[in-house]
Design a protein around this motif. Structure first.
Motif, PDB file in Angstrom:
ATOM      1  N   ASP A   1      -1.641  18.654 -10.770  1.00 47.29           N
ATOM      2  CA  ASP A   1      -1.379  18.971  -9.164  1.00 47.29           C
ATOM      3  C   ASP A   1      -0.616  20.060  -8.904  1.00 47.29           C
ATOM      4  O   ASP A   1       0.084  20.659  -9.990  1.00 47.29           O
ATOM      5  N   ALA A   2      -0.258  20.518  -7.637  1.00 48.47           N
ATOM      6  CA  ALA A   2       0.285  21.645  -7.304  1.00 48.47           C
ATOM      7  C   ALA A   2       1.932  21.655  -7.706  1.00 48.47           C
ATOM      8  O   ALA A   2       2.707  22.750  -7.776  1.00 48.47           O
ATOM      9  N   HIS A   3       2.170  20.456  -8.049  1.00 44.38           N
ATOM     10  CA  HIS A   3       3.826  20.194  -8.464  1.00 44.38           C
ATOM     11  C   HIS A   3       3.862  20.025  -9.984  1.00 44.38           C
ATOM     12  O   HIS A   3       4.872  19.736 -10.642  1.00 44.38           O
TER      13      HIS A   3
ATOM     14  N   GLY B   1      -3.169   4.889  -1.931  1.00 49.39           N
ATOM     15  CA  GLY B   1      -4.109   5.315  -1.061  1.00 49.39           C
ATOM     16  C   GLY B   1      -4.348   6.708  -1.372  1.00 49.39           C
ATOM     17  O   GLY B   1      -3.543   7.536  -1.433  1.00 49.39           O
ATOM     18  N   THR B   2      -5.887   7.100  -1.309  1.00 48.45           N
ATOM     19  CA  THR B   2      -5.973   8.360  -1.093  1.00 48.45           C
ATOM     20  C   THR B   2      -7.184   8.898  -0.423  1.00 48.45           C
ATOM     21  O   THR B   2      -7.644   7.959   0.074  1.00 48.45           O
TER      22      THR B   2
ATOM     23  N   THR C   1       3.664   8.129   1.845  1.00 51.79           N
ATOM     24  CA  THR C   1       4.112   9.227   1.176  1.00 51.79           C
ATOM     25  C   THR C   1       2.972  10.343   0.996  1.00 51.79           C
ATOM     26  O   THR C   1       2.657  11.062   0.137  1.00 51.79           O
ATOM     27  N   THR C   2       2.225  10.621   2.112  1.00 53.59           N
ATOM     28  CA  THR C   2       1.355  11.741   2.016  1.00 53.59           C
ATOM     29  C   THR C   2       2.186  13.005   2.840  1.00 53.59           C
ATOM     30  O   THR C   2       3.347  12.968   3.292  1.00 53.59           O
TER      31      THR C   2
ATOM     32  N   ALA D   1       0.688  -1.062  -0.065  1.00 53.98           N
ATOM     33  CA  ALA D   1      -0.209   0.231  -0.004  1.00 53.98           C
ATOM     34  C   ALA D   1       0.915   1.121  -0.007  1.00 53.98           C
ATOM     35  O   ALA D   1       1.845   1.443   0.920  1.00 53.98           O
ATOM     36  N   VAL D   2       0.799   1.974  -1.142  1.00 49.15           N
ATOM     37  CA  VAL D   2       1.452   3.452  -0.912  1.00 49.15           C
ATOM     38  C   VAL D   2       0.491   4.446  -0.960  1.00 49.15           C
ATOM     39  O   VAL D   2      -0.419   4.643  -1.786  1.00 49.15           O
ATOM     40  N   LEU D   3       0.498   4.903   0.607  1.00 47.85           N
ATOM     41  CA  LEU D   3      -0.573   6.042   0.905  1.00 47.85           C
ATOM     42  C   LEU D   3       0.185   7.432   0.286  1.00 47.85           C
ATOM     43  O   LEU D   3       0.976   7.949   0.777  1.00 47.85           O
ATOM     44  N   GLY D   4      -0.655   7.940  -0.706  1.00 46.68           N
ATOM     45  CA  GLY D   4      -0.323   9.281  -1.052  1.00 46.68           C
ATOM     46  C   GLY D   4      -0.239   9.263  -2.609  1.00 46.68           C
ATOM     47  O   GLY D   4       0.217   8.235  -3.540  1.00 46.68           O
ATOM     48  N   THR D   5      -0.844  10.212  -3.222  1.00 47.23           N
ATOM     49  CA  THR D   5      -0.832  10.214  -4.862  1.00 47.23           C
ATOM     50  C   THR D   5       0.031  11.355  -5.503  1.00 47.23           C
ATOM     51  O   THR D   5      -0.171  11.575  -6.530  1.00 47.23           O
ATOM     52  N   GLY D   6       0.921  12.030  -4.680  1.00 51.19           N
ATOM     53  CA  GLY D   6       1.720  13.109  -5.057  1.00 51.19           C
ATOM     54  C   GLY D   6       2.979  12.245  -6.027  1.00 51.19           C
ATOM     55  O   GLY D   6       2.940  11.048  -6.173  1.00 51.19           O
ATOM     56  N   THR D   7       3.967  13.270  -6.157  1.00 54.14           N
ATOM     57  CA  THR D   7       5.066  12.807  -6.734  1.00 54.14           C
ATOM     58  C   THR D   7       5.971  11.513  -6.095  1.00 54.14           C
ATOM     59  O   THR D   7       6.088  10.684  -7.063  1.00 54.14           O
TER      60      THR D   7
END
Ligand code: NAP
Length: 232
Positions: A43-45, A29-30, A78-79, A4-10
């Motif tokens: 996204d912001a990045h 995960g989101t 990775t949140t 499980a990779v928690l976080g959808t950013g870079t």
């Protein structure tokens, strides 16, 4: 193995993509999958909408934090650092219990603009906060001292350089070191700093990392500890 990779950013995309390319089963995960899928703007990045990323990786699932955490035999945080405790609470204590959590987040507070400050800092760290909040989870802080692409492709930085691990559980650190080797890190480039309190030191490298980013004008750099064993 199921991750499980928690976080959808870079970072979430980079780690999830690498794990999937290595043949692991991955759930990202989101907070709210439908809302995340509905985003059509970068996204912001500047990352393209997640749906585009997912379309290129049909095996990767997008689930609510709790669903992803239930799916994963091991987890990666990775949140956003200021939201990590809330995200992990949403993931669910029971889904985290007994599992290894690689914590890559940094407690960067951008509320007063750039450069961000750290909160917590000095006498505490986000890694410790997570370990205290989830005592049945084996938290290993790692990879937080470099840009995302270097995490999974260390050869982007020429010459020897290092990655740190901090955690209370020796077997969990050995497991995480195995993942780092799988990502391309020579085993001798992994420095075990000790227990989870040592995460204070790696999180406090961030103010320096951010200033180096500005001074060098690129992010393909990393810390090399002269005098420590080195990897290529
Ligand atoms: P980010 O923008 O810092 O975080 C994105 C994730 O945080 C998303 O999954 C988002 O959920 C979640 N999130 C944001 N606010 C939330 C809230 N209030 N409650 C629950 N979840 C929330 O992404 P990033 O740039 O990939 O960085 C991830 C972490 O890695 C950060 O802690 C950062 O400091 C650290 N880090 C980043 C780099 C890098 O190269 N960018 C390098 C080293 C370490 P949704 O999916 O629902 O939007």
């Amino acid at each position: 193995m199921r991750y499980a990779v928690l976080g959808t950013g870079t970072v979430g995309r980079t780690i999830a993509g690498k794990l999937a390319s290595l043949g692991h089963e991955v759930a990202v995960g989101t907070r709210a999958p439908e809302a995340t899928r509905a985003r059509t703007e970068p996204d912001a990045h500047g990352n393209p909408p997640l749906t585009q990323w997912l379309a290129e990786r049909p095996g990767v699932r997008l689930l609510p934090f709790a669903g992803a955490a239930a799916f994963g035999e091991a987890l990666v945080n990775t949140t956003s650092g200021t939201a990590s405790l809330a995200a992990l609470a949403a993931a669910g204590r029971d889904h985290l219990a007994g599992k290894i959590l690689m914590d890559i987040a940094n407690p960067l507070d951008f509320s007063a603009g750039m450069p961000p400050s750290l909160d917590p800092v000095n006498t505490d760290s986000l890694g410790e906060q997570i370990q205290r909040a989830f005592p049945e989870t084996k938290v290993v802080k790692t990879l937080n001292t470099m840009t995302a692409l270097v995490m999974v492709e260390p050869s982007r930085v020429p010459g020897p350089h290092h990655v740190f691990v901090s955690g209370d559980d020796a077997d969990a650190k050995e497991f995480v070191t195995g993942r780092l080797v799988e990502f391309g890190w020579p085993g001798e480039s992994v420095i075990d700093l000790g227990d989870i309190t040592t995460a204070r030191g790696t999180e406090m490298l961030l103010p320096l990392w951010l200033r180096l980013w500005g001074a060098l004008g690129h992010a393909d750099f990393n810390f090399h500890v002269q005098g420590a064993p080195t990897g290529a």
